[in-house]
Design a protein around this motif. Sequence first.
Motif, mmCIF file in Angstrom:
data_model
loop_
_atom_site.group_PDB
_atom_site.id
_atom_site.type_symbol
_atom_site.label_atom_id
_atom_site.label_comp_id
_atom_site.label_asym_id
_atom_site.label_seq_id
_atom_site.Cartn_x
_atom_site.Cartn_y
_atom_site.Cartn_z
ATOM 1 N N SER A 149 -44.798 55.691 -21.602
ATOM 2 C CA SER A 149 -45.395 56.139 -20.494
ATOM 3 C C SER A 149 -44.540 57.386 -19.902
ATOM 4 C CB SER A 149 -45.010 55.071 -19.606
ATOM 5 O OG SER A 149 -43.469 54.825 -19.398
ATOM 6 N N GLU A 150 -43.478 57.839 -20.613
ATOM 7 C CA GLU A 150 -42.742 59.059 -20.347
ATOM 8 C C GLU A 150 -43.251 60.245 -20.880
ATOM 9 O OE1 GLU A 150 -40.069 57.989 -18.138
ATOM 10 O OE2 GLU A 150 -41.572 56.512 -18.359
ATOM 11 N N ASN A 151 -42.985 61.530 -20.148
ATOM 12 C CA ASN A 151 -43.559 62.628 -20.510
ATOM 13 C C ASN A 151 -42.729 63.752 -21.206
ATOM 14 O OD1 ASN A 151 -42.207 63.422 -18.223
ATOM 15 N ND2 ASN A 151 -43.830 64.522 -17.419
ATOM 16 N N HIS A 193 -48.590 61.472 -23.007
ATOM 17 C CA HIS A 193 -48.961 62.457 -22.467
ATOM 18 C C HIS A 193 -49.215 63.519 -23.365
ATOM 19 C CE1 HIS A 193 -47.688 61.013 -18.227
ATOM 20 N NE2 HIS A 193 -46.948 60.400 -19.050
ATOM 21 N N LYS A 211 -39.971 53.959 -21.702
ATOM 22 C CA LYS A 211 -39.070 54.010 -20.975
ATOM 23 C C LYS A 211 -37.743 53.022 -21.124
ATOM 24 C CE LYS A 211 -37.728 55.215 -16.241
ATOM 25 N NZ LYS A 211 -38.431 55.215 -14.980
ATOM 26 N N CYS A 229 -38.414 66.480 -18.871
ATOM 27 C CA CYS A 229 -39.037 65.339 -18.502
ATOM 28 C C CYS A 229 -38.957 64.958 -17.142
ATOM 29 C CB CYS A 229 -38.504 64.322 -19.355
ATOM 30 S SG CYS A 229 -38.933 62.553 -18.830
ATOM 31 N N THR A 244 -40.664 62.093 -15.801
ATOM 32 C CA THR A 244 -40.993 60.633 -15.530
ATOM 33 C C THR A 244 -39.784 59.657 -15.441
ATOM 34 O OG1 THR A 244 -41.465 60.515 -17.720
ATOM 35 C CG2 THR A 244 -43.212 60.769 -16.429
ATOM 36 N N HIS A 245 -38.665 60.348 -15.484
ATOM 37 C CA HIS A 245 -37.266 59.540 -15.419
ATOM 38 C C HIS A 245 -36.362 60.680 -15.287
ATOM 39 C CE1 HIS A 245 -37.289 59.790 -19.953
ATOM 40 N NE2 HIS A 245 -36.060 60.159 -19.840
#
Length: 195
Positions: A14-16, A25, A62, A125, A127-128
């Motif tokens: 899910s992370e970019n 992504h 993540k 990044c 997304t976190h």
Amino acid sequence: DMCTIVNGKSGKCSENCKFCAQSAHHKTCAEVYPLLTPDEILADALKVDKRVLRYSIVTSGKRLSDKEVDIMCEAVRKLKENTNFSVCVSFGLLNKDQFIKLKEAGVSRVHNNLETSERFFPSVCTTHTYQEKIDAINAAKSVGLVNVHGDKHILALLNSSCLLLEGQKKILLNIFCELLDAEKENFFFILKVDI
């Protein structure tokens, strides 16, 4: 000491993170499969050259869920019962309770890379956060797990993370190397530095 890695869960992260082929992504050829079972991980470990001292399970995403952490704890226990490996993991941004379970199962090291300095992190990044990575590293340290974290920006690591290095004996430096051959493949060179 030599360490081998098994990809315990692959793709659709899910992370970019801009550098990662497992991110959902990006369009890549990364294999996609769910969390391996404890028996699949043990079968892989039993094929590894006996000169290797460490076996590391890494997963995309993540963080692993509590249920997935429990499954990986079972895998670690099987590894400890059937091999002589020290077990390392890279399961993302876990919390203290999850790290306690992993340590009790037999994990000795946690890998959690700091890809760049805190200031530049949002360019890598979104997304976190960098702070989430620091929190996970500190949670692992708080339960007595050895952290091995690398950084592709050496000066940024030493500059922004020196407090995290307290008590560390080694750090891994992941150095990106672009190959200019016909296939245009890239790789990371990993350099171990004794502190």
